[in-house]
Design a protein around this motif. Structure first.
Motif, PDB file in Angstrom:
ATOM      1  N   CYS A 419       3.384  -7.436   2.439  1.00 19.32           N
ATOM      2  CA  CYS A 419       2.869  -8.059   3.645  1.00 19.32           C
ATOM      3  C   CYS A 419       3.640  -9.077   4.336  1.00 19.32           C
ATOM      4  CB  CYS A 419       1.342  -8.556   3.572  1.00 19.32           C
ATOM      5  SG  CYS A 419       0.154  -7.141   2.851  1.00 19.32           S
ATOM      6  N   LYS A 441       6.424   0.663   6.083  1.00 22.63           N
ATOM      7  CA  LYS A 441       5.102   1.022   5.697  1.00 22.63           C
ATOM      8  C   LYS A 441       4.834   1.206   4.163  1.00 22.63           C
ATOM      9  CE  LYS A 441       3.613   4.700   7.699  1.00 22.63           C
ATOM     10  NZ  LYS A 441       3.642   6.004   8.302  1.00 22.63           N
ATOM     11  N   SER A 444       3.609  -2.364   3.463  1.00 22.68           N
ATOM     12  CA  SER A 444       2.771  -3.133   4.498  1.00 22.68           C
ATOM     13  C   SER A 444       3.737  -4.403   5.348  1.00 22.68           C
ATOM     14  CB  SER A 444       1.483  -3.682   4.134  1.00 22.68           C
ATOM     15  OG  SER A 444       0.852  -2.677   3.682  1.00 22.68           O
TER      16      SER A 444
END
Length: 512
Positions: A419, A441, A444
């Motif tokens: 993230c 992806k 994230s």
């Protein structure tokens, strides 16, 4: 605190006539309203370099000043204070004249620099500017007019008295004629001009004329001009929105000379910083849109205010792009640079752990002093990712500030934590940057390419960030590192930046 004062006026007399008076270092008791008596020590002439004048003000205060340089060819001299009752430390002042061909008049610029106690800097700057320079402009105008017409016009009863330059005594109304604003005049200046794309050597210092400000504009006499990497890209021809021939520079600091129509809330004499999408800052004087200007608080010096663009960019990245949270980890490429050393200090004030890349051990020590917890000297034999993962125990960093263009962007992505967010700023090589979204992806990850001016077009938002920046400078949460270079040496400044010889921010000082 270092203080710079720059004042100017147009005298309605030929330059040879004005210089005939000013060239005598001991003549000021004849024309300056604050000076009662003056004599040269050891009976030397008033144009002898090294000579010392001892003079008394109207209130009896005595000062001593020494002539440091004198040029009849350049119509300029420089002096320093040897003894003064006021805390004007390391005081130096320069008088410079230039011809104004329109009407055979003279442009007079007075410039002084000194150190002063922080709590008296604003007061002393005002005294020097208004009561020494501006009163002197008016006094010389009166002196020259009296020479031409000895009986002279009567002084209006409503003429205002003014405090003496040092001491606070009031002077006779006839003696004081405060210099009028130079509004309506075309002013001579110097500007750096880039004729065609190329290396630093394509920049030349040229004489230019600055017209009066247009509607919603102000005209500024600049005291500090920031050098940003975008200036180098404009000079090299790899960034948009710069036409050749042109003058680089997106931001500066100075004092407003005059204002155009439809300008509200800004006045001659105001200290302001500005940043603009429109280049043209590498100059002594320039006109700029009034809405680009931000008034400066007394506790922020001109040099420190010149890091405005870098400082608010740091605030933008942390508060809006990353929305950084305490305890997070950030890596800043080129952490010893103009933006990097400010960003690391701001990040530390938010309780972030800071990693940064540098090219030398000296820059690593500098960066550590600026709040970087782990400065990494990038070496060919050790991949950057190895050091980052070692320092973060294999987790990676939450935020990555990437300023290397396409180079090592893969490393940035690999070193992000799950993230994590990478912000790509600048574009040093002007080449396209490939991006595989599928790689992002997998963990994230997010990536952005913030262009600061797209955010700062919201002037309310910009002013809010600027006020936060100035507050941090005033309370010393952020201490800018400034390398000041004369405007005349802009070529050398670009050379030093491109060869990675600088640390902190580089600022050009007009008048040098």
């Amino acid at each position: 605190m270092k203080v710079t004062v720059i004042k100017s006026a147009v005298i309605d007399a030929p330059i040879d006539r004005v210089w005939a008076v000013l060239r005598d270092f001991n003549s000021h008791d004849q024309w300056h309203p604050a000076v009662a008596r003056s004599r040269m020590e050891n009976d030397v002439a008033g144009d002898v370099v090294g000579g010392v004048r001892r003079f008394s003000l109207s209130d009896g205060t005595e000062l001593r000043e020494q002539l440091l340089s004198h040029s009849d060819r350049e119509h300029t001299f420089t002096c320093c204070i040897l003894d003064s009752p006021l805390p004007l430390f390391d005081y130096m002042a320069t008088v410079r004249l230039k011809p104004v061909t329109d009407g055979n008049r003279t442009f007079w610029e007075g410039r002084s620099q000194f150190r002063a106690p922080d709590d008296r800097a604003a007061e002393l700057k005002n005294r020097v500017g208004r009561l020494i320079f501006e009163a002197g402009f008016g006094g010389l105008r009166t002196f020259l007019a009296d020479q031409a017409a000895p009986t002279g016009p009567p002084v209006p009863e409503e003429a205002v008295t003014m405090a003496a330059a040092v001491g606070g005594e009031h002077l006779p109304a006839r003696a004081v004629v405060v210099a009028a604003a130079v509004g309506g005049e075309h002013l001579p200046a110097r500007a750096v001009v880039v004729a065609a794309a190329g290396g630093p050597e394509v920049m030349t210092l040229s004489d230019v004329t600055i017209a009066v400000p247009g509607p919603q504009q102000v005209r500024i006499r600049q005291t500090a001009v920031a050098v940003n990497y975008l200036d180098l890209m404009h000079r090299r021809g790899i960034a948009a929105d710069f036409d050749f021939p042109g003058t680089p520079g997106m931001e500066g600091v100075g004092e407003i000379i005059d204002v155009g129509d439809q300008v509200n809330g800004l006045f001659p004499g105001d200290r302001v910083a500005y940043l603009s999408r429109m280049p043209g800052a590498y100059a002594d004087i320039r006109c700029i849109d009034a809405e680009a200007c931000i008034p400066l608080p007394d506790g922020v010096s001109d040099d420190n205010a010149s890091i405005l663009l870098k400082g608010v960019t740091a605030a933008l990245l942390l508060s809006r792009v990353f929305r950084a949270a305490p305890g997070a980890t950030i890596l800043i490429q080129a952490v010893s640079g103009g933006l990097g050393h400010l960003l690391s200090q701001w990040a530390k004030s938010m309780d972030l752990t800071v990693l940064g890349t540098v090219s030398t051990a000296e820059k690593a020590r500098f960066s550590r002093d600026c709040g970087c917890d782990y400065p990494i000297v990038v070496a060919d034999d050790t991949p950057l990712a190895v050091d980052v993962m070692r320092l973060t125990n294999g987790r990676g960093v939450d935020y990555w500030v990437h300023s290397g263009g396409a180079h090592e962007l893969d490393t940035a992505v690999a070193c992000l934590s799950r993230c994590g967010h990478c912000a790509v700023i600048g574009d040093r090589d002007g080449q396209s940057i490939p991006l595989d979204v599928n790689v992002l992806k997998q963990r994230s990850l997010t990536m952005s390419a913030p262009v600061c001016f797209d955010y700062f077009d919201d002037r309310t938002y910009l002013q809010r960030l600027a006020h936060k920046l100035f507050a941090k400078i005033q309370n010393r949460t952020i201490i800018p590192a400034i390398e000041a270079v004369p405007l005349s040496q802009a070529t050398e400044a670009h050379h030093r930046i491109e060869s990675r010889q600088t640390m902190g921010a580089v600022v050009l000082t007009p008048g040098g």
